[in-house]
Design an enzyme around this catalytic site. Sequence first.
Site, PDB file in Angstrom:
ATOM      1  N   ASN A 185      57.796   1.569 -79.375  1.00 46.15           N
ATOM      2  CA  ASN A 185      57.631   2.816 -78.442  1.00 46.15           C
ATOM      3  C   ASN A 185      56.637   3.359 -78.101  1.00 46.15           C
ATOM      4  O   ASN A 185      55.575   3.500 -79.099  1.00 46.15           O
ATOM      5  CB  ASN A 185      58.299   3.906 -79.528  1.00 46.15           C
ATOM      6  CG  ASN A 185      58.931   5.203 -78.517  1.00 46.15           C
ATOM      7  OD1 ASN A 185      58.305   5.277 -77.684  1.00 46.15           O
ATOM      8  ND2 ASN A 185      58.607   6.693 -79.359  1.00 46.15           N
ATOM      9  N   TRP A 186      56.380   3.417 -76.966  1.00 44.98           N
ATOM     10  CA  TRP A 186      54.451   3.601 -76.507  1.00 44.98           C
ATOM     11  C   TRP A 186      55.121   5.170 -75.958  1.00 44.98           C
ATOM     12  O   TRP A 186      53.449   5.713 -75.889  1.00 44.98           O
ATOM     13  CB  TRP A 186      54.222   3.097 -74.870  1.00 44.98           C
ATOM     14  CG  TRP A 186      54.014   1.917 -75.435  1.00 44.98           C
ATOM     15  CD1 TRP A 186      53.702   0.929 -75.980  1.00 44.98           C
ATOM     16  CD2 TRP A 186      53.035   0.408 -74.186  1.00 44.98           C
ATOM     17  NE1 TRP A 186      53.115  -0.745 -76.024  1.00 44.98           N
ATOM     18  CE2 TRP A 186      52.573  -0.505 -75.078  1.00 44.98           C
ATOM     19  CE3 TRP A 186      52.699   1.277 -72.951  1.00 44.98           C
ATOM     20  CZ2 TRP A 186      51.652  -1.392 -74.593  1.00 44.98           C
ATOM     21  CZ3 TRP A 186      51.972   0.347 -72.393  1.00 44.98           C
ATOM     22  CH2 TRP A 186      51.639  -1.380 -72.813  1.00 44.98           C
ATOM     23  N   LYS A 187      56.097   5.558 -76.298  1.00 45.09           N
ATOM     24  CA  LYS A 187      55.900   7.422 -76.370  1.00 45.09           C
ATOM     25  C   LYS A 187      54.900   7.548 -74.585  1.00 45.09           C
ATOM     26  O   LYS A 187      55.202   7.009 -73.679  1.00 45.09           O
ATOM     27  CB  LYS A 187      55.289   7.799 -77.381  1.00 45.09           C
ATOM     28  CG  LYS A 187      55.703   7.240 -78.682  1.00 45.09           C
ATOM     29  CD  LYS A 187      55.258   7.995 -79.875  1.00 45.09           C
ATOM     30  CE  LYS A 187      55.853   7.759 -81.189  1.00 45.09           C
ATOM     31  NZ  LYS A 187      55.823   7.774 -82.221  1.00 45.09           N
ATOM     32  N   HIS A 214      64.906  10.105 -80.436  1.00 43.21           N
ATOM     33  CA  HIS A 214      64.026   9.827 -81.604  1.00 43.21           C
ATOM     34  C   HIS A 214      63.551  11.293 -82.101  1.00 43.21           C
ATOM     35  O   HIS A 214      63.945  12.270 -81.515  1.00 43.21           O
ATOM     36  CB  HIS A 214      63.021   9.051 -80.852  1.00 43.21           C
ATOM     37  CG  HIS A 214      61.811   8.635 -81.093  1.00 43.21           C
ATOM     38  ND1 HIS A 214      61.327   9.995 -81.426  1.00 43.21           N
ATOM     39  CD2 HIS A 214      61.033   7.704 -81.869  1.00 43.21           C
ATOM     40  CE1 HIS A 214      59.370   9.420 -82.532  1.00 43.21           C
ATOM     41  NE2 HIS A 214      60.148   8.452 -82.594  1.00 43.21           N
ATOM     42  N   GLU A 235      61.224  12.844 -81.917  1.00 41.44           N
ATOM     43  CA  GLU A 235      60.514  13.648 -81.035  1.00 41.44           C
ATOM     44  C   GLU A 235      61.336  14.549 -79.762  1.00 41.44           C
ATOM     45  O   GLU A 235      61.625  15.229 -79.673  1.00 41.44           O
ATOM     46  CB  GLU A 235      59.282  13.373 -80.672  1.00 41.44           C
ATOM     47  CG  GLU A 235      58.277  12.769 -81.476  1.00 41.44           C
ATOM     48  CD  GLU A 235      57.430  11.697 -81.781  1.00 41.44           C
ATOM     49  OE1 GLU A 235      57.717  10.963 -80.482  1.00 41.44           O
ATOM     50  OE2 GLU A 235      56.617  11.373 -82.657  1.00 41.44           O
ATOM     51  N   GLU A 271      63.880   6.578 -89.036  1.00 42.05           N
ATOM     52  CA  GLU A 271      62.764   6.150 -89.178  1.00 42.05           C
ATOM     53  C   GLU A 271      62.289   8.590 -89.595  1.00 42.05           C
ATOM     54  O   GLU A 271      62.799   9.743 -89.223  1.00 42.05           O
ATOM     55  CB  GLU A 271      62.470   7.309 -87.844  1.00 42.05           C
ATOM     56  CG  GLU A 271      62.577   5.711 -86.614  1.00 42.05           C
ATOM     57  CD  GLU A 271      61.327   5.841 -85.443  1.00 42.05           C
ATOM     58  OE1 GLU A 271      61.175   5.075 -85.212  1.00 42.05           O
ATOM     59  OE2 GLU A 271      61.450   6.660 -84.812  1.00 42.05           O
ATOM     60  N   GLY A 311      53.883   8.747 -87.467  1.00 43.65           N
ATOM     61  CA  GLY A 311      52.929   9.083 -86.799  1.00 43.65           C
ATOM     62  C   GLY A 311      51.937   9.727 -88.252  1.00 43.65           C
ATOM     63  O   GLY A 311      50.442   9.711 -88.033  1.00 43.65           O
ATOM     64  N   SER A 316      55.338   4.485 -89.175  1.00 45.25           N
ATOM     65  CA  SER A 316      53.845   4.144 -89.766  1.00 45.25           C
ATOM     66  C   SER A 316      53.421   2.703 -90.107  1.00 45.25           C
ATOM     67  O   SER A 316      52.699   2.336 -90.962  1.00 45.25           O
ATOM     68  CB  SER A 316      52.747   5.060 -90.546  1.00 45.25           C
ATOM     69  OG  SER A 316      53.229   5.861 -90.746  1.00 45.25           O
ATOM     70  N   GLY A 340      55.454   3.120 -83.656  1.00 39.76           N
ATOM     71  CA  GLY A 340      54.706   3.710 -82.398  1.00 39.76           C
ATOM     72  C   GLY A 340      53.384   2.787 -82.303  1.00 39.76           C
ATOM     73  O   GLY A 340      53.532   2.184 -81.531  1.00 39.76           O
ATOM     74  N   GLY A 341      52.597   3.913 -83.062  1.00 31.14           N
ATOM     75  CA  GLY A 341      51.263   3.899 -82.509  1.00 31.14           C
ATOM     76  C   GLY A 341      50.745   1.978 -82.759  1.00 31.14           C
ATOM     77  O   GLY A 341      49.340   1.720 -82.027  1.00 31.14           O
TER      78      GLY A 341
END
Length: 252
Positions: free
Chosen positions: A11-13, A95, A97, A165, A171, A211, A232-233
């Site tokens: 997920n590049w967000k 998600h 977020e 999640e 993150g 993470s 994610g990251g």
Amino acid sequence: MTYRKKMAAGNWKMNGHWAELSEVSTLLERHPNPACDVLLCPPATLLSRMSDMTVDGAVMTGGQDCHTDENGAHTGDIAASMLADAGADYVILGHSERRADHTEEDDDVRTKAKVALNAGLKVIICCGETLAEREAANTLDIIGGQLAGSIPDNVTGENMVVAYEPVWAIGTGKIPTLDQIGEVHDFIRAQLERRFGEGVGRSTRILYGGSVKAGNATEIFAVSNVDGALVGGASLKAGDFSPIIDALEASK
Ligand code: PEP
């Protein structure tokens, strides 16, 4: 035992411009024929171009959200059919977020999932507890409620993936213990079997997210009912995502 193909989803967000598509080229070179599903969900601005790059390759693409309506007067929003039109195979829904930034409720997620499935997309439904909810020993109640409210009735092991999640692990570099991950994944599996029967319940993939990195992927992938990861990251750079794919391919 029911076979479930593992999945490494990135997920590049709200990250990435055209220049970062070189990461996708690198990933395709490193994983021409992966033993697991590999999915990248870039920002909408890159979806069409990334889908063109990967159309004959081993990487699938997905959106990060869609609207509850099929089309209409919703400035700035994206319809599920538009994601499909841009080449997406999947869409991430619910998600944390989105739930926090856009006050999305389970009902919204369920409606979005119905619209996405109608548009021919597969859905990744996210669930997860906050730190306060975990500390109050409410994790399983929260997850159970989110699953019941967010998943529509017409799902199969083919068209839906669930991602667990924990909000506090996204993150932050913190992850639950392996026992905690296993407890929630086993619980999700049991909930899916109870509601949808053994066929759908056992064939639905359950991803862990929060993470995940090269350094912890192998131990997480060894946990029961962990069928892959939503990352994610560490999905932004091929050099970070590739070892996670390697770890997943090497897992039981
Ligand atoms: C995510 O937001 O889906 C996620 C898992 O992020 P990260 O890997 O950066 O924790």
